[in-house]
Scaffold this motif. Sequence first.
Motif, PDB file in Angstrom:
ATOM      1  N   ILE A 234      21.468  25.351  14.291  1.00 27.13           N
ATOM      2  CA  ILE A 234      20.235  25.615  13.619  1.00 27.13           C
ATOM      3  C   ILE A 234      20.286  24.725  12.352  1.00 27.13           C
ATOM      4  N   ALA A 235      21.469  23.966  12.150  1.00 24.81           N
ATOM      5  CA  ALA A 235      21.388  22.898  10.979  1.00 24.81           C
ATOM      6  C   ALA A 235      20.253  21.656  11.205  1.00 24.81           C
ATOM      7  N   ALA A 236      19.524  21.388  10.298  1.00 24.59           N
ATOM      8  CA  ALA A 236      18.568  20.542  10.555  1.00 24.59           C
ATOM      9  C   ALA A 236      18.999  19.009  11.043  1.00 24.59           C
ATOM     10  N   ALA A 237      20.070  18.659  10.953  1.00 27.19           N
ATOM     11  CA  ALA A 237      20.724  17.440  11.439  1.00 27.19           C
ATOM     12  C   ALA A 237      21.167  17.697  12.833  1.00 27.19           C
ATOM     13  N   ASP A 238      21.076  18.766  13.241  1.00 32.93           N
ATOM     14  CA  ASP A 238      21.669  19.044  14.620  1.00 32.93           C
ATOM     15  C   ASP A 238      20.280  19.494  15.408  1.00 32.93           C
ATOM     16  N   SER A 239      19.175  19.356  14.973  1.00 30.27           N
ATOM     17  CA  SER A 239      18.025  19.967  15.679  1.00 30.27           C
ATOM     18  C   SER A 239      16.503  18.910  15.512  1.00 30.27           C
TER      19      SER A 239
END
Length: 315
Positions: A234-239
Amino acid sequence: MHIDSTYHIPISSFKGCFFGLALGDALCADYEGGILERGLWKLISRTREGRRRYTDDTQMSLDLASSLLERGGIDQDHLAMRFATSYRWSRGYGTGAAKILKRIRGGAPWQEVNCSIYPQGSYGNGAAMRSPIVALYYHHDPEQINTAVERVSEITHAHPLAIEGAKLISHSVSIALNKLGFEELYQELLLLSKLEIYQKRLAIAKEWIDNKEWIDNKEEIDSKRVVKELGNGIAAADSCVTAIYIAYAFIDLPFMDMLKFIQKCSGDTDTIAAMAGAIWGAYNGIEGLPQEEIAQLESTKEIEQYAVELYGLGV
Ligand code: AR6
Ligand code: MG
């Protein structure tokens, strides 16, 4: 951005973008999170009329489109209140975002609550999931996208990671609307990206797209490798880079194959599918989307109307 000024974006790309976002969200919401979340969503995934329900991703995108159109641009106070009044727990908002929206609805200024849960603000992908609408609104003036994304994001997602992720997604939509390929997209995002995690992940995506091994060898893309190296959280960096990579890896393949792959990756499936769906739909247009699935979606008239009105702004 080096856009060919002779290319005329068709309205089909706008509809494809908005419906691609909503379909990705609604069709992948069943696959998000653990057993409890999936079970709960199955219970409420249809409206009383039997339409397929979408989640917060599409709701916030509709809110953003309506506020931009009503106010003739970004009015942050208006937008904050629009987000807050649309909030319903049943749409599956992130827990931090839910608290912020309830406080705004209670009368607190967004500037006072956007960093009240986390000191630097949320780094979730909640700003990125609505950022395709910024690209649609500013399609005739893409130079405005960065500042616009910052202003639209900071109401709920002030963290630099959330804002950079939202910029990457918005620019990807802009590139896709102009029917440009991954090479142009990568050059654009490289100039834009300031944070190391995004730079690293974009370089991995570029290598994979360049190699195209899974297509040449008729092999499937390895979902485990995508999750390990680009993320599915759900983190922006992970998606965000995950969604950009998947959208372009499947750009010439069927939309539903792309969604099946995202479901296989698991994690934050609906938001990854909403972002990838917006990019894929912007590139391929509404004709590429499964019409029988659009027919089952809730609020199709509203989505269609906003897509048409946003398109009308640049004509
Ligand atoms: N520090 C620690 N944890 C954080 C931070 C931070 N600065 N920021 C976020 N988190 P939220 P969203 C964690 O609530 O981004 C929905 O399904 C924290 O666990 O701002 O709007 C949407 O559709 C927080 O609860 O939500 C998206 O798929 C979580 O990240 C997804 O949830 C999400 O941040 C995120 O939506
Ligand atoms: Mg989500």
